[in-house]
Design a protein around this motif. Sequence first.
Motif, PDB file in Angstrom:
ATOM      1  N   SER A 135     -39.896 -57.713  26.549  1.00 25.30           N
ATOM      2  CA  SER A 135     -40.801 -58.811  26.199  1.00 25.30           C
ATOM      3  C   SER A 135     -40.436 -60.118  26.874  1.00 25.30           C
ATOM      4  O   SER A 135     -40.969 -61.170  26.522  1.00 25.30           O
ATOM      5  CB  SER A 135     -40.794 -59.021  24.681  1.00 25.30           C
ATOM      6  OG  SER A 135     -41.188 -57.851  24.022  1.00 25.30           O
ATOM      7  N   MET A 138     -42.823 -63.185  27.435  1.00 29.49           N
ATOM      8  CA  MET A 138     -44.067 -63.011  26.668  1.00 29.49           C
ATOM      9  C   MET A 138     -44.080 -63.956  25.469  1.00 29.49           C
ATOM     10  O   MET A 138     -43.038 -64.331  24.941  1.00 29.49           O
ATOM     11  CB  MET A 138     -44.184 -61.562  26.177  1.00 29.49           C
ATOM     12  CG  MET A 138     -44.335 -60.545  27.292  1.00 29.49           C
ATOM     13  SD  MET A 138     -44.294 -58.827  26.697  1.00 29.49           S
ATOM     14  CE  MET A 138     -45.839 -58.714  25.817  1.00 29.49           C
ATOM     15  N   ASP A 142     -48.466 -62.157  22.438  1.00 32.99           N
ATOM     16  CA  ASP A 142     -48.484 -61.029  23.370  1.00 32.99           C
ATOM     17  C   ASP A 142     -47.622 -59.877  22.854  1.00 32.99           C
ATOM     18  O   ASP A 142     -47.983 -58.708  22.984  1.00 32.99           O
ATOM     19  CB  ASP A 142     -47.993 -61.453  24.754  1.00 32.99           C
ATOM     20  CG  ASP A 142     -48.965 -62.379  25.465  1.00 32.99           C
ATOM     21  OD1 ASP A 142     -50.175 -62.313  25.166  1.00 32.99           O
ATOM     22  OD2 ASP A 142     -48.507 -63.168  26.311  1.00 32.99           O
ATOM     23  N   ILE A 143     -46.489 -60.207  22.266  1.00 27.03           N
ATOM     24  CA  ILE A 143     -45.612 -59.181  21.692  1.00 27.03           C
ATOM     25  C   ILE A 143     -46.336 -58.475  20.549  1.00 27.03           C
ATOM     26  O   ILE A 143     -46.301 -57.247  20.445  1.00 27.03           O
ATOM     27  CB  ILE A 143     -44.283 -59.793  21.212  1.00 27.03           C
ATOM     28  CG1 ILE A 143     -43.465 -60.283  22.417  1.00 27.03           C
ATOM     29  CG2 ILE A 143     -43.488 -58.783  20.378  1.00 27.03           C
ATOM     30  CD1 ILE A 143     -42.252 -61.112  22.051  1.00 27.03           C
ATOM     31  N   ALA A 172     -36.140 -62.011  21.787  1.00 23.40           N
ATOM     32  CA  ALA A 172     -36.710 -62.283  23.106  1.00 23.40           C
ATOM     33  C   ALA A 172     -36.790 -63.782  23.403  1.00 23.40           C
ATOM     34  O   ALA A 172     -37.114 -64.185  24.521  1.00 23.40           O
ATOM     35  CB  ALA A 172     -38.096 -61.653  23.225  1.00 23.40           C
TER      36      ALA A 172
END
Length: 175
Positions: A135, A138, A142-143, A172
Amino acid sequence: MSVDTVDYTMRGRKGATYEVTGAVQVAPGLVVFRVPGDLDLNNPARWNIGHHSGLVVGEAMTREFAMAGAAAIAPLYDWTRDVDNLNRDVDDDKVLSALGRHNCGTVHSHDYLRGDVSRNGTYTDADIEQAAAASDGMSAYDILLGMAHTVPWMGLDTNDFNEAHDRIVTAAGAN
């Protein structure tokens, strides 16, 4: 809120039986349970609505969907009746329509042609680490979109999904 659980014997295809512990008694004659991990490996819908006879009435991707579907069909018929008597009265379209309004389907309506999705609805720390690494760059949104239809995330109950998402976003460094 306390939930009553029962042991349940699911009848499979070809006469096999499978013992399920922790099925939730949703209404008289109806239970919701997670499909045992070694069954239907190509079916991501890991939650079933079962009749007391052991036959499966419907399936869902999440426990919440299965619970809502079972609650929706519970008042339609006396599900404590035996299968032969119940089948004489059941309007399949009425049942399927009620299930469909709660994101449930008929048995095996979610099957994939290939692949083992039996872990759908379970995740490990390694899954979190792998998803976080993938990820990079991102956004949290989006994740979320990426998780929604990817094993093992797509069968998680809401709280578990949110927890997993939060852990991936944190790992992330996404926002």
